[in-house]
Design a protein around this motif. Structure first.
Motif, PDB file in Angstrom:
ATOM      1  N   ASP A   1       0.814  -1.215   0.000  1.00  0.00           N
ATOM      2  CA  ASP A   1       0.000   0.000   0.000  1.00  0.00           C
ATOM      3  C   ASP A   1       0.846   1.263   0.000  1.00  0.00           C
ATOM      4  OD1 ASP A   1      -2.228  -1.646   0.102  1.00  0.00           O
ATOM      5  OD2 ASP A   1      -2.503  -1.416   2.264  1.00  0.00           O
ATOM      6  N   LEU A   2       2.136   1.127   0.329  1.00  0.00           N
ATOM      7  CA  LEU A   2       3.031   2.284   0.358  1.00  0.00           C
ATOM      8  C   LEU A   2       3.463   2.601  -1.069  1.00  0.00           C
ATOM      9  CD1 LEU A   2       5.266   1.294   3.409  1.00  0.00           C
ATOM     10  CD2 LEU A   2       3.195   2.696   3.400  1.00  0.00           C
ATOM     11  N   ARG A   3       2.818   3.584  -1.641  1.00  0.00           N
ATOM     12  CA  ARG A   3       3.062   3.932  -3.048  1.00  0.00           C
ATOM     13  C   ARG A   3       3.533   5.363  -3.215  1.00  0.00           C
ATOM     14  NH1 ARG A   3      -1.251   0.514  -6.494  1.00  0.00           N
ATOM     15  NH2 ARG A   3      -1.005  -1.380  -5.285  1.00  0.00           N
ATOM     16  N   GLY A   4       4.315   5.814  -2.242  1.00  0.00           N
ATOM     17  CA  GLY A   4       4.843   7.172  -2.297  1.00  0.00           C
ATOM     18  C   GLY A   4       5.815   7.352  -3.448  1.00  0.00           C
ATOM     19  N   PRO A   5       6.240   8.588  -3.656  1.00  0.00           N
ATOM     20  CA  PRO A   5       7.101   8.902  -4.797  1.00  0.00           C
ATOM     21  C   PRO A   5       8.488   8.268  -4.705  1.00  0.00           C
ATOM     22  CG  PRO A   5       6.904  10.796  -3.336  1.00  0.00           C
ATOM     23  CD  PRO A   5       5.963   9.754  -2.823  1.00  0.00           C
ATOM     24  N   THR A   6       9.067   8.011  -5.873  1.00  0.00           N
ATOM     25  CA  THR A   6      10.434   7.511  -5.963  1.00  0.00           C
ATOM     26  C   THR A   6      11.355   8.548  -6.589  1.00  0.00           C
ATOM     27  OG1 THR A   6       9.967   6.470  -8.091  1.00  0.00           O
ATOM     28  CG2 THR A   6       9.722   5.095  -6.118  1.00  0.00           C
ATOM     29  N   HIS A   7      10.799   9.637  -7.064  1.00  0.00           N
ATOM     30  CA  HIS A   7      11.563  10.718  -7.694  1.00  0.00           C
ATOM     31  C   HIS A   7      10.978  12.053  -7.280  1.00  0.00           C
ATOM     32  CE1 HIS A   7      13.456   7.753 -10.259  1.00  0.00           C
ATOM     33  NE2 HIS A   7      12.271   7.311 -10.616  1.00  0.00           N
ATOM     34  N   GLY A   8      11.822  13.070  -7.373  1.00  0.00           N
ATOM     35  CA  GLY A   8      11.345  14.425  -7.159  1.00  0.00           C
ATOM     36  C   GLY A   8      11.375  14.880  -5.713  1.00  0.00           C
ATOM     37  N   SER A   9      10.643  15.934  -5.475  1.00  0.00           N
ATOM     38  CA  SER A   9      10.614  16.584  -4.171  1.00  0.00           C
ATOM     39  C   SER A   9       9.283  16.326  -3.479  1.00  0.00           C
ATOM     40  CB  SER A   9      10.809  18.090  -4.378  1.00  0.00           C
ATOM     41  OG  SER A   9      10.814  18.762  -3.158  1.00  0.00           O
ATOM     42  N   VAL A  10       9.339  16.229  -2.159  1.00  0.00           N
ATOM     43  CA  VAL A  10       8.136  16.025  -1.344  1.00  0.00           C
ATOM     44  C   VAL A  10       8.060  17.152  -0.320  1.00  0.00           C
ATOM     45  CG1 VAL A  10       7.069  14.546   0.399  1.00  0.00           C
ATOM     46  CG2 VAL A  10       8.136  13.516  -1.596  1.00  0.00           C
ATOM     47  N   ASP A  11       6.905  17.789  -0.248  1.00  0.00           N
ATOM     48  CA  ASP A  11       6.650  18.801   0.772  1.00  0.00           C
ATOM     49  C   ASP A  11       5.630  18.234   1.745  1.00  0.00           C
ATOM     50  OD1 ASP A  11       8.329  20.790  -0.367  1.00  0.00           O
ATOM     51  OD2 ASP A  11       6.770  21.263  -1.830  1.00  0.00           O
ATOM     52  N   LEU A  12       6.056  18.033   2.985  1.00  0.00           N
ATOM     53  CA  LEU A  12       5.178  17.440   3.991  1.00  0.00           C
ATOM     54  C   LEU A  12       4.217  18.485   4.561  1.00  0.00           C
ATOM     55  CD1 LEU A  12       7.694  15.200   5.977  1.00  0.00           C
ATOM     56  CD2 LEU A  12       6.002  14.491   4.274  1.00  0.00           C
ATOM     57  N   PRO A  13       3.000  18.064   4.876  1.00  0.00           N
ATOM     58  CA  PRO A  13       2.051  18.976   5.518  1.00  0.00           C
ATOM     59  C   PRO A  13       2.476  19.281   6.956  1.00  0.00           C
ATOM     60  CG  PRO A  13       1.129  16.764   5.348  1.00  0.00           C
ATOM     61  CD  PRO A  13       2.443  16.736   4.627  1.00  0.00           C
ATOM     62  N   LEU A  14       1.961  20.360   7.485  1.00  0.00           N
ATOM     63  CA  LEU A  14       2.334  20.798   8.832  1.00  0.00           C
ATOM     64  C   LEU A  14       2.007  19.783   9.922  1.00  0.00           C
ATOM     65  CD1 LEU A  14       1.496  24.601   8.851  1.00  0.00           C
ATOM     66  CD2 LEU A  14       3.726  23.524   9.188  1.00  0.00           C
TER      67      LEU A  14
ATOM     68  N   VAL B   1       1.012   6.047   3.533  1.00  0.00           N
ATOM     69  CA  VAL B   1       0.689   5.563   2.192  1.00  0.00           C
ATOM     70  C   VAL B   1       1.081   6.582   1.117  1.00  0.00           C
ATOM     71  CG1 VAL B   1      -1.234   4.915   0.676  1.00  0.00           C
ATOM     72  CG2 VAL B   1      -1.135   4.030   3.009  1.00  0.00           C
ATOM     73  N   ALA B   2       0.864   7.855   1.390  1.00  0.00           N
ATOM     74  CA  ALA B   2       1.118   8.899   0.399  1.00  0.00           C
ATOM     75  C   ALA B   2       2.600   9.229   0.220  1.00  0.00           C
ATOM     76  CB  ALA B   2       0.362  10.173   0.777  1.00  0.00           C
ATOM     77  N   PHE B   3       3.389   9.140   1.304  1.00  0.00           N
ATOM     78  CA  PHE B   3       4.764   9.632   1.240  1.00  0.00           C
ATOM     79  C   PHE B   3       5.840   8.559   1.265  1.00  0.00           C
ATOM     80  CE2 PHE B   3       2.413  13.225   3.245  1.00  0.00           C
ATOM     81  CZ  PHE B   3       2.506  14.088   2.171  1.00  0.00           C
ATOM     82  N   LEU B   4       5.504   7.339   1.677  1.00  0.00           N
ATOM     83  CA  LEU B   4       6.492   6.262   1.721  1.00  0.00           C
ATOM     84  C   LEU B   4       6.296   5.315   0.548  1.00  0.00           C
ATOM     85  CD1 LEU B   4       6.411   5.318   5.521  1.00  0.00           C
ATOM     86  CD2 LEU B   4       7.820   7.039   4.368  1.00  0.00           C
ATOM     87  N   ASN B   5       7.394   4.788   0.055  1.00  0.00           N
ATOM     88  CA  ASN B   5       7.364   3.824  -1.041  1.00  0.00           C
ATOM     89  C   ASN B   5       7.903   2.495  -0.526  1.00  0.00           C
ATOM     90  OD1 ASN B   5       9.079   2.433  -3.292  1.00  0.00           O
ATOM     91  ND2 ASN B   5       7.477   3.584  -4.340  1.00  0.00           N
ATOM     92  N   ARG B   6       7.187   1.431  -0.783  1.00  0.00           N
ATOM     93  CA  ARG B   6       7.558   0.105  -0.281  1.00  0.00           C
ATOM     94  C   ARG B   6       8.989  -0.269  -0.624  1.00  0.00           C
ATOM     95  NH1 ARG B   6       8.599  -4.610  -2.486  1.00  0.00           N
ATOM     96  NH2 ARG B   6       8.223  -6.499  -1.312  1.00  0.00           N
TER      97      ARG B   6
END
Length: 122
Positions: A31-44, A79-84
């Motif tokens: 279920d962990l389908r977060g990004p593998t490339h690019g930049s991530v901005d986390l919410p507060l 789920v949103a930010f981590l990639n398996r």
């Protein structure tokens, strides 16, 4: 009248933390389908103090991202930010950087993480 500690046991802080982390876990690592490339901005609500932007392609930056999300994120953040695949690849080092209750919650729920506990010899 003094209350007996045997009648009212004090909750174990370690167990309470591990249970809190376990409640946030996804049903499956897939279920962990977060990004593998690019930049991530986390919410507060996840990165409430300090750094909020991470480059997933830079190993040190990604490690910081994963530490923060594992410790502070709710299920939808995991789920949103981590990639398996990235999580499995960096788990041997990452597991040494997170708290014991957090590590044990993840390894108990996902045997594939426990299987990659140690860093392979070069």
């Amino acid at each position: 009248m003094a209350l007996s500690s045997s009648r009212f046991p004090v909750p174990n802080a370690f167990e309470l933390l591990r249970e809190q982390y376990a409640k946030r876990l996804p049903a499956r690592l897939q279920d962990l389908r977060g990004p593998t490339h690019g930049s991530v901005d986390l919410p507060l609500h996840v990165a409430w103090s300090g750094r909020r932007s991470y480059d997933v392609e830079q190993p040190r930056s990604r490690m910081g991202l994963y530490r923060t999300v594992l410790a502070e994120g709710q299920r939808q953040d995991l789920v949103a930010f981590l990639n398996r695949d990235l999580l499995l690849g960096q788990w041997p080092v990452l597991r040494t950087l997170i708290s014991r209750p957090l590590r044990e919650a993840w390894e108990a729920a996902f045997p594939e993480l426990a299987a990659v506990r140690s860093v392979p010899a070069a």
